[in-house]
Design a protein around this motif. Structure first.
Motif, PDB file in Angstrom:
ATOM      1  N   THR A   1      -2.639   9.767   2.130  1.00 19.34           N
ATOM      2  CA  THR A   1      -3.770  10.346   1.413  1.00 19.34           C
ATOM      3  C   THR A   1      -4.034   9.580   0.121  1.00 19.34           C
ATOM      4  N   CYS A   2      -3.107   8.688  -0.252  1.00 18.68           N
ATOM      5  CA  CYS A   2      -3.255   7.896  -1.478  1.00 18.68           C
ATOM      6  C   CYS A   2      -3.681   6.477  -1.099  1.00 18.68           C
ATOM      7  N   GLY A   3      -2.761   5.738  -0.482  1.00 16.80           N
ATOM      8  CA  GLY A   3      -3.089   4.400  -0.014  1.00 16.80           C
ATOM      9  C   GLY A   3      -3.362   3.395  -1.122  1.00 16.80           C
TER      10      GLY A   3
ATOM     11  N   TRP B   1       6.176   4.102  -2.689  1.00 19.12           N
ATOM     12  CA  TRP B   1       5.056   4.867  -3.231  1.00 19.12           C
ATOM     13  C   TRP B   1       4.529   4.231  -4.513  1.00 19.12           C
ATOM     14  N   CYS B   2       3.230   4.405  -4.747  1.00 15.15           N
ATOM     15  CA  CYS B   2       2.638   3.793  -5.936  1.00 15.15           C
ATOM     16  C   CYS B   2       3.236   4.382  -7.193  1.00 15.15           C
ATOM     17  N   THR B   3       3.442   5.711  -7.202  1.00 14.78           N
ATOM     18  CA  THR B   3       4.101   6.355  -8.331  1.00 14.78           C
ATOM     19  C   THR B   3       5.115   7.326  -7.781  1.00 14.78           C
TER      20      THR B   3
ATOM     21  N   VAL C   1       4.110  11.009  -8.677  1.00 15.66           N
ATOM     22  CA  VAL C   1       3.047  11.685  -7.933  1.00 15.66           C
ATOM     23  C   VAL C   1       3.316  11.602  -6.429  1.00 15.66           C
ATOM     24  N   CYS C   2       3.104  10.416  -5.867  1.00 18.21           N
ATOM     25  CA  CYS C   2       3.199  10.291  -4.408  1.00 18.21           C
ATOM     26  C   CYS C   2       4.637  10.424  -3.906  1.00 18.21           C
ATOM     27  N   GLY C   3       5.585   9.875  -4.638  1.00 20.09           N
ATOM     28  CA  GLY C   3       6.983   9.969  -4.229  1.00 20.09           C
ATOM     29  C   GLY C   3       7.424  11.418  -4.190  1.00 20.09           C
TER      30      GLY C   3
ATOM     31  N   ARG D   1       0.851  -1.176   0.000  1.00 13.52           N
ATOM     32  CA  ARG D   1       0.000   0.000   0.000  1.00 13.52           C
ATOM     33  C   ARG D   1       0.894   1.235   0.000  1.00 13.52           C
ATOM     34  N   CYS D   2       0.556   2.179  -0.858  1.00 10.34           N
ATOM     35  CA  CYS D   2       1.361   3.400  -0.997  1.00 10.34           C
ATOM     36  C   CYS D   2       1.586   4.055   0.371  1.00 10.34           C
ATOM     37  N   ALA D   3       2.857   4.478   0.605  1.00  9.29           N
ATOM     38  CA  ALA D   3       3.221   5.076   1.899  1.00  9.29           C
ATOM     39  C   ALA D   3       2.586   6.443   2.102  1.00  9.29           C
TER      40      ALA D   3
HETATM   41 ZN   LIG Z   1       0.367   6.750  -3.976  1.00  3.85          ZN
END
Ligand SMILES: [Zn+2]
Length: 188
Positions: free
Chosen positions: A140-142, A156-158, A161-163, A135-137
């Motif tokens: 707010t994304c998850g 992170w998933c991306t 974006v999230c990274g 699950r993305c760290a």
């Molecule tokens: Zn994410």
């Protein structure tokens, strides 16, 4: 380099976990009817089998537990609640049949669907795939994603974006810390 593809079971668990999208604020399992529609779309029940409120609650609790287990940072409460759901989903082991594990045929359709999700989870854990499904760290994304990095180190998933969002936050925090540090220096 060989790409490690997720198994069908890993894809099912990821799809289940990602029925909740925090970023889009959508949830495919909001009502019992939504949940039944999703189970049908996944081929987990053959026709719109009605989910009662109890089934619906179980499904949401199972998802919350799985999302927590994939998040690494786990809430013992949610895991315990998820485990309580799993206790109500008997699975049959067979020596001759393929697959070797299947939901107990005595279960009503919605519970059979949940038992199939439970079997997919057990596959992930026993094969080690659970280490790659994360699950993305970013809280707010998850988003649950398949980590293809060699040492399973992606957080992170991306990254784009999230990274970057996490990096930007860390940078802003450092700037703030530096700002207050220099401010206090000036004050001295
Ligand atoms: Zn994410």
């Amino acid at each position: 380099m060989s790409m490690i593809e997720p198994s069908a079971q890993a894809e099912l668990v990821a799809a289940f976990a990602n029925t909740l999208d925090l970023d889009d604020e959508t949830d495919f399992l909001t009502t019992p009817a939504d949940a039944a529609g999703w189970l049908v779309a996944q081929g987990l029940v053959e026709r719109p089998a009605g989910l009662d409120d109890r089934d619906h609650r179980m499904l949401l609790d199972l998802r919350a537990g799985i999302r927590d287990a994939l998040g690494g940072v786990t809430s013992a409460d949610r895991l315990a609640v998820g485990d309580a759901v799993l206790r109500e989903l008997p699975v049959l082991v067979s020596l001759g049949a393929t697959p070797a594990l299947r939901p107990a045929p005595t279960l009503p359709a919605p519970r059979r669907a949940m038992a199939t999700l439970a079997i997919a989870w057990s596959h992930l854990v026993s094969t080690g795939e659970a280490d790659r499904l994360k699950r993305c760290a970013d809280d707010t994304c998850g988003w649950v994603f398949w980590d293809v990095s060699r040492n399973h180190s992606r957080r992170w998933c991306t990254m784009s974006v999230c990274g970057n969002r996490a990096k930007a936050r860390a940078y802003a925090a450092r700037q703030r810390a530096r700002g207050s540090a220099s401010a206090s220096t000036t004050n001295c």
